[in-house]
Write a protein that holds these residues in place. Structure first.
Motif, PDB file in Angstrom:
ATOM      1  N   PHE A  61       0.883  -1.180   0.000  1.00 14.61           N
ATOM      2  CA  PHE A  61       0.000   0.000   0.000  1.00 14.61           C
ATOM      3  C   PHE A  61       0.912   1.218   0.000  1.00 14.61           C
ATOM      4  O   PHE A  61       1.472   1.581   1.016  1.00 14.61           O
ATOM      5  CB  PHE A  61      -0.901  -0.047   1.233  1.00 14.61           C
ATOM      6  N   ASN A  62       1.027   1.860  -1.166  1.00 15.54           N
ATOM      7  CA  ASN A  62       2.027   2.916  -1.327  1.00 15.54           C
ATOM      8  C   ASN A  62       1.562   4.273  -0.837  1.00 15.54           C
ATOM      9  O   ASN A  62       2.304   4.966  -0.138  1.00 15.54           O
ATOM     10  CB  ASN A  62       2.405   3.048  -2.811  1.00 15.54           C
ATOM     11  N   HIS A  63       0.371   4.674  -1.249  1.00 19.92           N
ATOM     12  CA  HIS A  63       0.008   6.078  -1.062  1.00 19.92           C
ATOM     13  C   HIS A  63      -1.493   6.215  -0.920  1.00 19.92           C
ATOM     14  O   HIS A  63      -2.263   5.378  -1.417  1.00 19.92           O
ATOM     15  CB  HIS A  63       0.491   6.905  -2.271  1.00 19.92           C
ATOM     16  N   LEU A  64      -1.909   7.282  -0.247  1.00 16.60           N
ATOM     17  CA  LEU A  64      -3.323   7.573  -0.068  1.00 16.60           C
ATOM     18  C   LEU A  64      -3.549   9.057  -0.312  1.00 16.60           C
ATOM     19  O   LEU A  64      -3.033   9.904   0.426  1.00 16.60           O
ATOM     20  CB  LEU A  64      -3.783   7.190   1.341  1.00 16.60           C
ATOM     21  N   SER A  65      -4.316   9.379  -1.368  1.00 16.12           N
ATOM     22  CA  SER A  65      -4.720  10.770  -1.606  1.00 16.12           C
ATOM     23  C   SER A  65      -5.973  11.048  -0.793  1.00 16.12           C
ATOM     24  O   SER A  65      -6.931  10.261  -0.819  1.00 16.12           O
ATOM     25  CB  SER A  65      -4.998  11.001  -3.092  1.00 16.12           C
ATOM     26  N   GLU A  66      -5.973  12.183  -0.084  1.00 18.37           N
ATOM     27  CA  GLU A  66      -7.054  12.490   0.851  1.00 18.37           C
ATOM     28  C   GLU A  66      -7.668  13.844   0.497  1.00 18.37           C
ATOM     29  O   GLU A  66      -6.948  14.849   0.426  1.00 18.37           O
ATOM     30  CB  GLU A  66      -6.521  12.543   2.279  1.00 18.37           C
ATOM     31  N   LEU A 142     -18.688  16.364   7.228  1.00 17.17           N
ATOM     32  CA  LEU A 142     -17.698  16.439   6.158  1.00 17.17           C
ATOM     33  C   LEU A 142     -17.734  15.133   5.375  1.00 17.17           C
ATOM     34  O   LEU A 142     -18.168  14.093   5.879  1.00 17.17           O
ATOM     35  CB  LEU A 142     -16.296  16.670   6.720  1.00 17.17           C
ATOM     36  N   ARG A 143     -17.257  15.221   4.142  1.00 18.21           N
ATOM     37  CA  ARG A 143     -17.216  14.022   3.291  1.00 18.21           C
ATOM     38  C   ARG A 143     -15.770  13.788   2.871  1.00 18.21           C
ATOM     39  O   ARG A 143     -15.158  14.618   2.201  1.00 18.21           O
ATOM     40  CB  ARG A 143     -18.088  14.242   2.060  1.00 18.21           C
ATOM     41  N   LEU A 144     -15.223  12.657   3.319  1.00 24.00           N
ATOM     42  CA  LEU A 144     -13.850  12.306   2.959  1.00 24.00           C
ATOM     43  C   LEU A 144     -13.834  11.481   1.686  1.00 24.00           C
ATOM     44  O   LEU A 144     -14.689  10.611   1.485  1.00 24.00           O
ATOM     45  CB  LEU A 144     -13.194  11.487   4.076  1.00 24.00           C
ATOM     46  N   SER A 145     -12.843  11.762   0.849  1.00 20.72           N
ATOM     47  CA  SER A 145     -12.573  10.942  -0.328  1.00 20.72           C
ATOM     48  C   SER A 145     -11.145  10.426  -0.200  1.00 20.72           C
ATOM     49  O   SER A 145     -10.195  11.218  -0.113  1.00 20.72           O
ATOM     50  CB  SER A 145     -12.724  11.772  -1.609  1.00 20.72           C
ATOM     51  N   LEU A 146     -10.999   9.103  -0.169  1.00 15.79           N
ATOM     52  CA  LEU A 146      -9.701   8.475   0.075  1.00 15.79           C
ATOM     53  C   LEU A 146      -9.368   7.571  -1.105  1.00 15.79           C
ATOM     54  O   LEU A 146     -10.054   6.575  -1.350  1.00 15.79           O
ATOM     55  CB  LEU A 146      -9.738   7.656   1.370  1.00 15.79           C
ATOM     56  N   ARG A 147      -8.304   7.930  -1.854  1.00 17.65           N
ATOM     57  CA  ARG A 147      -7.926   7.174  -3.051  1.00 17.65           C
ATOM     58  C   ARG A 147      -6.617   6.432  -2.807  1.00 17.65           C
ATOM     59  O   ARG A 147      -5.550   7.040  -2.770  1.00 17.65           O
ATOM     60  CB  ARG A 147      -7.784   8.104  -4.252  1.00 17.65           C
ATOM     61  N   SER A 197     -18.928   4.338   0.783  1.00  7.95           N
ATOM     62  CA  SER A 197     -19.115   3.743  -0.534  1.00  7.95           C
ATOM     63  C   SER A 197     -17.777   3.709  -1.249  1.00  7.95           C
ATOM     64  O   SER A 197     -16.784   4.290  -0.796  1.00  7.95           O
ATOM     65  CB  SER A 197     -20.132   4.544  -1.353  1.00  7.95           C
ATOM     66  N   PHE A 198     -17.751   3.001  -2.390  1.00  5.15           N
ATOM     67  CA  PHE A 198     -16.545   2.967  -3.213  1.00  5.15           C
ATOM     68  C   PHE A 198     -16.932   3.355  -4.634  1.00  5.15           C
ATOM     69  O   PHE A 198     -17.930   2.869  -5.173  1.00  5.15           O
ATOM     70  CB  PHE A 198     -15.901   1.581  -3.210  1.00  5.15           C
ATOM     71  N   VAL A 199     -16.130   4.214  -5.241  1.00  3.95           N
ATOM     72  CA  VAL A 199     -16.355   4.675  -6.608  1.00  3.95           C
ATOM     73  C   VAL A 199     -15.234   4.129  -7.485  1.00  3.95           C
ATOM     74  O   VAL A 199     -14.058   4.459  -7.276  1.00  3.95           O
ATOM     75  CB  VAL A 199     -16.379   6.216  -6.685  1.00  3.95           C
ATOM     76  N   PHE A 200     -15.566   3.272  -8.445  1.00  2.00           N
ATOM     77  CA  PHE A 200     -14.558   2.726  -9.356  1.00  2.00           C
ATOM     78  C   PHE A 200     -14.140   3.820 -10.328  1.00  2.00           C
ATOM     79  O   PHE A 200     -14.964   4.449 -10.994  1.00  2.00           O
ATOM     80  CB  PHE A 200     -15.110   1.534 -10.124  1.00  2.00           C
ATOM     81  N   HIS A 227      -7.451   2.217  -8.400  1.00  2.00           N
ATOM     82  CA  HIS A 227      -8.667   1.648  -8.983  1.00  2.00           C
ATOM     83  C   HIS A 227      -9.928   2.422  -8.609  1.00  2.00           C
ATOM     84  O   HIS A 227     -11.021   2.048  -9.034  1.00  2.00           O
ATOM     85  CB  HIS A 227      -8.806   0.186  -8.548  1.00  2.00           C
ATOM     86  N   GLY A 228      -9.778   3.451  -7.803  1.00  2.00           N
ATOM     87  CA  GLY A 228     -10.942   4.232  -7.425  1.00  2.00           C
ATOM     88  C   GLY A 228     -10.758   4.842  -6.055  1.00  2.00           C
ATOM     89  O   GLY A 228      -9.641   4.879  -5.517  1.00  2.00           O
ATOM     90  N   HIS A 229     -11.854   5.337  -5.476  1.00  2.02           N
ATOM     91  CA  HIS A 229     -11.732   5.974  -4.172  1.00  2.02           C
ATOM     92  C   HIS A 229     -12.915   5.623  -3.272  1.00  2.02           C
ATOM     93  O   HIS A 229     -14.024   5.353  -3.732  1.00  2.02           O
ATOM     94  CB  HIS A 229     -11.599   7.494  -4.307  1.00  2.02           C
ATOM     95  N   PHE A 230     -12.616   5.615  -1.978  1.00  2.24           N
ATOM     96  CA  PHE A 230     -13.629   5.424  -0.955  1.00  2.24           C
ATOM     97  C   PHE A 230     -14.215   6.784  -0.588  1.00  2.24           C
ATOM     98  O   PHE A 230     -13.494   7.795  -0.544  1.00  2.24           O
ATOM     99  CB  PHE A 230     -13.025   4.795   0.301  1.00  2.24           C
TER     100      PHE A 230
END
Length: 670
Positions: A61-66, A142-147, A197-200, A227-230
């Motif tokens: 698991f290399n990286h997480l964009s937040e 708040l709404r987090l998006s985690l890729r 949720s997960f968005v492909f 492959h997408g984001h949570f």
């Protein structure tokens, strides 16, 4: 609770990239990165799993964009990114602070009127990472998006290694899996929080730059799959947690995030209590937690672990340093006292000693176990001699005579192998009773730099610290055999020790320089810290009347705020800095470069000469105390430049640096 502030607003942007954090899992796996979140090393990632051999430690698991979406609709990024060598900070979100709480990293971000706290931990004895977000201030949702972004590879593999085909993605309920080709295990993920949720959204991140790799002369750009984001809600009442793991699903779902954090905090509280520190000793507490990161049950060596458990024991060893070192015999034995005995972890000390006793071959313990390998490599002279020292420290601390009696036959065989001659030219010279060693193409002492066949400091012959360790081992065997079997059984050991001591004091003294030769046959008068072991060890081989001269000269010429130079200034091979590509670094590695672990032998020798200067000796550690807030926060770097500003180099976290710092920190507190 031990807290170390690693960065706060005002410290400067470059410090965000220049300072790092490290969390380990007790198996050899780890998570690590810069405070900013920008990966600068091939080893930076959120889950480097310790997998069974032949895989070894693997980047999973290399990286997480937040990103965070505010109730008003604005979207802001947490963390930084680097584009074309320029550090871009936060897209509107401000980082207020980075700190370690009980050794675990905590980030605090200000996003408009909102305050978000992020925590990261690895489950002990699991390849599982928890990344948790709390909303500390501000009303609303708040709404987090985690890729996530990944590239499954050995953690030592170049970042330029081909990504191959996209990984297979499965998503069932809240269970997300990425699967590559066998034998690589799947990466399992789940999100815990409100309305997740997960968005492909398949994407290939290209030309990810790793600035530290470029500076070290390695491949420095690569690619990642995403492959997408949570997506998950974050409120003050309900945190959000991303969990990633290579463990089976039943293990992954057994603990909730809050339980995992609570149990890990409790474990760390026990470690600090066990260390027996003075009240309020925050530095000691930090070091006890730092020491824990090197003590591991090696996940890869399944056969060895099975053998140990069949005997009612556990397999334990020491990771020599993060990120790239495995377990090394020399580093393990030097570190054992500081990592285990100074922290009250005596059972683990016994397990380590017992484990290495099973690896003895031809009178030697392994120099190291390569990544992903079952068998060790034995190209070292001093690791086996440090083994005697480690046993002595253990027995002195525990009075465990049963273990000593169990080990004595093996130790006798080791001495006999050295006396008759074993691998790599290691043998006692019958002319003077001193230990000589050396073979073309090998560096067998701790000064072991080698690059493309070039042995930088071969030191073949009779090295000063090797003979100090040899004499110490003989005297220990003399005492142990006397105590267990009587004086007659120890007579041969006594005779060997007496002869080695007489020859040492006759032959090693370099009268012109008023110090010890570094090597005999051929003679090398280079002024190095190795000679301190002739004083610092429990059985010092050097005549006491010469101790003060040696110690004073080492203080004047080698001592720095962060350890000792490996070679005195003025020598033709002296290098003031440790930098550049591999060949340039290796040329400086033991040619002036400062080593943190050497402060231990120096303080031991200093206190033998000046026993009433304990307070002064504590001041020799003040530079290392400050260093805990630099480099890898809460850890001790392997080496430093030989001149001011003594920049940290090499491994960001080194076992014997932490061990000797902690051991002498406690010793000078009395």
């Amino acid at each position: 609770m031990t807290v170390r502030i690693g960065w706060q607003r005002g410290d400067g942007a470059e410090a965000l990239v220049g300072r790092e954090w490290l969390v380990t899992n007790g198996l050899g796996g780890y998570a690590s990165g810069t405070i900013a979140g920008v990966a600068t090393r091939r080893y930076h990632g959120l889950l480097i799993a310790a997998l069974p051999n032949p895989l070894g430690r693997t980047m999973m698991f290399n990286h997480l964009s937040e990103q965070v979406r505010l109730p008003e609709g604005q979207v802001q990024r947490l963390g930084a990114q680097e584009r074309a060598g320029v550090l871009e900070l936060y897209g509107g979100a401000l980082m207020a602070q980075f700190r370690l709480e009980q050794g675990l990293p905590v980030w605090t971000y200000e996003v408009g009127p909102y305050l978000i706290e992020k925590r990261l931990l690895l489950a002990h004895m699991q390849n599982t990472v928890y990344i948790q977000y709390h909303l500390l201030a501000g009303d609303g949702t708040l709404r987090l998006s985690l890729r996530p972004a990944v590239h499954f590879r050995g953690h030592d593999a170049p970042v330029s290694r081909d990504l191959g085909e996209p990984y297979a993605l499965t998503l069932v309920g809240d269970r997300f899996e990425l699967v590559a080709r066998a034998p690589m295990p799947p990466l399992r993920m789940r999100i815990v929080g409100g309305n997740s949720s997960f968005v492909f959204e398949h994407e290939r991140h290209t030309l990810v730059a790793y600035r530290a790799e470029e500076a070290r002369g390695y491949e420095s750009s690569g690619e990642l799959w995403s492959h997408g984001h949570f997506k998950v809600q974050l409120t003050r009442e309900r945190p959000a947690t991303l969990i990633a793991s290579t463990e089976p699903w039943e293990t992954l779902v057994a603990l909730g995030p809050e339980q995992a954090l609570r149990y890990e905090r409790q474990r760390r509280e026990r470690l600090v209590r066990l260390a027996g520190l003075e009240d309020g000793d925050r530095t000691g507490a930090e070091l006890a937690l730092a020491a824990d990161q090197f003590l591991i049950a090696p996940a890869g060596r399944v056969e060895d672990a099975t053998r140990a458990r069949a005997q009612g024991e556990e397999l334990r060893t020491v990771i020599a340093g993060y990120h790239w070192f495995t377990d090394w015999g020399r580093d393990t034995m030097i570190s054992l006292e500081g990592l285990t005995l100074a922290t009250g972890r005596t059972q683990e000390a016994r397990w380590i000693i017992d484990s290495f006793s099973h690896y003895v071959r031809d009178g030697l313990i392994p120099n190291l176990f390569p990544e992903g390998a079952q068998e060790g490599l034995y190209h070292t002279t001093d690791a086996t001699l440090w083994f005697f020292h480690a046993i002595d420290r253990y027995v002195s601390a525990t009075q465990d005579r049963e273990t000593l009696r169990h080990l004595l036959p093996t130790l006798e065989l080791i001495v006999a192998a050295h006396q008759s001659g074993t691998r790599f030219g290691i043998r006692v010279d019958p002319d003077d009773g001193l230990l000589t060693q050396g073979q073309e193409g090998y560096a067998l002492t701790w000064m072991d730099a080698k690059c493309n066949g070039w042995v930088v400091t071969p030191r073949r012959g009779k090295a000063v610290e090797i003979n100090a360790l040899w004499f110490n081992a003989l005297r220990l065997m003399e005492r142990w055999l006397t105590e267990e079997r009587g004086a007659a059984a120890a007579a041969a050991m006594k005779a060997s020790a007496d002869r080695a001591q007489a020859s040492f004091n006759t032959r090693f003294w370099y009268a012109q320089g008023e110090h010890l030769y570094d090597v005999l046959d051929p003679h090398d008068p280079a002024f190095r810290p190795n000679q301190l072991l002739a004083i610092s060890l429990p059985n010092p081989v050097l005549a006491p009347e010469r101790w003060r001269t040696v110690v004073d000269k080492c203080e004047a010429e080698l001592l720095t705020p962060l350890g000792l130079r490996s070679l005195a200034r003025g020598h033709g091979d002296y290098k003031p800095t440790y930098h550049g590509d591999l060949r340039t670094r290796d040329a400086a590695y033991h040619q002036g470069t400062v080593w943190s672990w050497l402060v231990g032998p120096f303080i031991d020798a200093y206190l033998k000469v000046y026993p009433d200067r304990r307070e002064t000796s504590r001041r020799f550690l003040t530079g290392l105390v400050a260093h805990l807030g630099e480099g890898c926060i809460g850890q001790v770097s392997e080496v430093f430049d030989a001149e001011a500003n003594f920049s940290a180099r090499g491994c960001v976290a080194q076992a014997w640096g932490v061990a000797e710092f902690l051991r002498t920190w406690k010793a000078t507190a009395r």
